[in-house]
Scaffold this motif. Structure first.
Motif, PDB file in Angstrom:
ATOM      1  N   ARG A  11     -18.236 -12.457  42.387  1.00  0.00           N
ATOM      2  CA  ARG A  11     -19.187 -11.411  41.977  1.00  0.00           C
ATOM      3  C   ARG A  11     -18.422 -10.374  41.162  1.00  0.00           C
ATOM      4  O   ARG A  11     -17.376  -9.887  41.581  1.00  0.00           O
ATOM      5  N   VAL A  12     -18.952 -10.032  40.014  1.00  0.00           N
ATOM      6  CA  VAL A  12     -18.253  -9.192  39.051  1.00  0.00           C
ATOM      7  C   VAL A  12     -18.033  -7.768  39.552  1.00  0.00           C
ATOM      8  O   VAL A  12     -16.931  -7.241  39.472  1.00  0.00           O
ATOM      9  N   MET A  39      -5.908 -11.035  41.464  1.00  0.00           N
ATOM     10  CA  MET A  39      -5.756  -9.808  40.679  1.00  0.00           C
ATOM     11  C   MET A  39      -6.785  -9.762  39.554  1.00  0.00           C
ATOM     12  O   MET A  39      -7.385  -8.724  39.298  1.00  0.00           O
ATOM     13  N   LEU A  40      -6.993 -10.894  38.908  1.00  0.00           N
ATOM     14  CA  LEU A  40      -7.951 -10.979  37.819  1.00  0.00           C
ATOM     15  C   LEU A  40      -9.378 -10.747  38.314  1.00  0.00           C
ATOM     16  O   LEU A  40     -10.169 -10.072  37.663  1.00  0.00           O
ATOM     17  N   SER A  41      -9.690 -11.257  39.494  1.00  0.00           N
ATOM     18  CA  SER A  41     -11.054 -11.093  40.025  1.00  0.00           C
ATOM     19  C   SER A  41     -11.388  -9.626  40.270  1.00  0.00           C
ATOM     20  O   SER A  41     -12.545  -9.234  40.201  1.00  0.00           O
ATOM     21  N   ARG A  42     -10.386  -8.796  40.528  1.00  0.00           N
ATOM     22  CA  ARG A  42     -10.627  -7.366  40.728  1.00  0.00           C
ATOM     23  C   ARG A  42     -10.888  -6.635  39.412  1.00  0.00           C
ATOM     24  O   ARG A  42     -11.398  -5.527  39.408  1.00  0.00           O
ATOM     25  N   LYS A  43     -10.509  -7.241  38.294  1.00  0.00           N
ATOM     26  CA  LYS A  43     -10.644  -6.606  36.975  1.00  0.00           C
ATOM     27  C   LYS A  43     -11.772  -7.200  36.139  1.00  0.00           C
ATOM     28  O   LYS A  43     -11.920  -6.876  34.974  1.00  0.00           O
ATOM     29  N   LEU A  44     -12.561  -8.099  36.703  1.00  0.00           N
ATOM     30  CA  LEU A  44     -13.582  -8.812  35.925  1.00  0.00           C
ATOM     31  C   LEU A  44     -14.553  -7.895  35.196  1.00  0.00           C
ATOM     32  O   LEU A  44     -14.951  -8.184  34.075  1.00  0.00           O
ATOM     33  N   ASN A  61      -9.057 -19.577  33.421  1.00  0.00           N
ATOM     34  CA  ASN A  61     -10.159 -19.334  32.493  1.00  0.00           C
ATOM     35  C   ASN A  61     -11.313 -18.694  33.247  1.00  0.00           C
ATOM     36  O   ASN A  61     -11.553 -19.017  34.403  1.00  0.00           O
ATOM     37  N   SER A  62     -12.022 -17.808  32.568  1.00  0.00           N
ATOM     38  CA  SER A  62     -13.161 -17.133  33.171  1.00  0.00           C
ATOM     39  C   SER A  62     -14.329 -17.166  32.197  1.00  0.00           C
ATOM     40  O   SER A  62     -14.157 -16.932  31.006  1.00  0.00           O
ATOM     41  N   LEU A  63     -15.509 -17.446  32.713  1.00  0.00           N
ATOM     42  CA  LEU A  63     -16.715 -17.463  31.886  1.00  0.00           C
ATOM     43  C   LEU A  63     -17.796 -16.678  32.599  1.00  0.00           C
ATOM     44  O   LEU A  63     -17.997 -16.832  33.795  1.00  0.00           O
ATOM     45  N   GLY A  64     -18.514 -15.880  31.839  1.00  0.00           N
ATOM     46  CA  GLY A  64     -19.578 -15.103  32.445  1.00  0.00           C
ATOM     47  C   GLY A  64     -19.001 -14.139  33.460  1.00  0.00           C
ATOM     48  O   GLY A  64     -19.695 -13.665  34.334  1.00  0.00           O
ATOM     49  N   VAL A  65     -17.764 -13.883  33.328  1.00  0.00           N
ATOM     50  CA  VAL A  65     -16.921 -13.069  34.205  1.00  0.00           C
ATOM     51  C   VAL A  65     -17.128 -13.307  35.697  1.00  0.00           C
ATOM     52  O   VAL A  65     -16.705 -12.515  36.493  1.00  0.00           O
ATOM     53  N   SER A  66     -17.737 -14.407  36.054  1.00  0.00           N
ATOM     54  CA  SER A  66     -17.822 -14.661  37.488  1.00  0.00           C
ATOM     55  C   SER A  66     -17.555 -16.119  37.842  1.00  0.00           C
ATOM     56  O   SER A  66     -17.627 -16.483  38.983  1.00  0.00           O
ATOM     57  N   CYS A 153       0.495  -8.143  31.587  1.00  0.00           N
ATOM     58  CA  CYS A 153       0.583  -6.702  31.820  1.00  0.00           C
ATOM     59  C   CYS A 153      -0.802  -6.077  32.009  1.00  0.00           C
ATOM     60  O   CYS A 153      -0.937  -5.024  32.619  1.00  0.00           O
ATOM     61  N   GLU A 154      -1.852  -6.736  31.529  1.00  0.00           N
ATOM     62  CA  GLU A 154      -3.206  -6.207  31.686  1.00  0.00           C
ATOM     63  C   GLU A 154      -3.728  -6.325  33.117  1.00  0.00           C
ATOM     64  O   GLU A 154      -4.710  -5.679  33.461  1.00  0.00           O
TER      65      GLU A 154
END
Length: 172
Positions: A11-12, A39-44, A61-66, A153-154
């Protein structure tokens, strides 16, 4: 060998994992990538809807940010995003938005793992995909709107070290 190793539905707004594939690969590199996955899931919410994080031997890879996946670095982008697109379409038709917005515990849609596993097996054997998807449409879409390349770094602080950069994507 190029292949999909794992996939998740996140969930975004808060990074809550709603469903994930059962993963059997427990190698050191894969374990490290799972940290980046979290870490990426917290920044979606701060990222564009289609993005890729290259972590050396693996890509996230991420699509639809979720809808996120971990695959080997040589897995074709067109197959990766077609896989994520298929997960997205099935999840949206299976679960209504109200149900996903009100979920309070992690992995409450874990039964979706069955679909993820079947789809992952198909995409790990591309010969079985011949009539299932239209890769030319996805290839055109990726050319017109390429995935945003996330840098390490992002992701922000890793191992207690704060990054000098922050994610502030404005879109093209």
């Amino acid at each position: 060998m190029s292949m999909i190793l794992s996939a998740s539905v996140i969930r975004v707004r808060d990074g809550l994992p709603l469903s994930a594939s059962t993963d059997y690969d427990q190698g050191t590199g894969v374990q490290e990538c799972r940290k980046y996955f979290k870490m990426l899931s917290r920044k979606l919410a701060q990222l564009p809807d289609r993005c890729t994080l290259k972590t050396g031997r693996y890509n996230i890879n991420s699509l639809g940010v979720s809808y996120m996946m971990l695959c080997t670095e040589n897995y074709p982008n067109v197959l990766a995003f077609s896989f994520l697109d298929e997960l997205q379409k099935e999840f949206i038709t299976t679960y209504n938005i109200m149900k996903t917005n009100t979920a309070v515990r992690p992995y409450c849609f874990i039964e979706f793992d069955n679909f993820i596993q079947r789809t992952k097996q198909r995409y790990n054997n591309p010969r079985s995909l011949s009539t299932k998807i239209n890769l030319s449409d996805m290839q055109t879409e990726i050319k017109l709107r390429p995935p945003y390349q996330i840098s390490m770094c992002e992701l922000g602080p890793t191992n207690g070290v704060k990054s000098a950069f922050s994610v502030d994507y404005k879109g093209a």
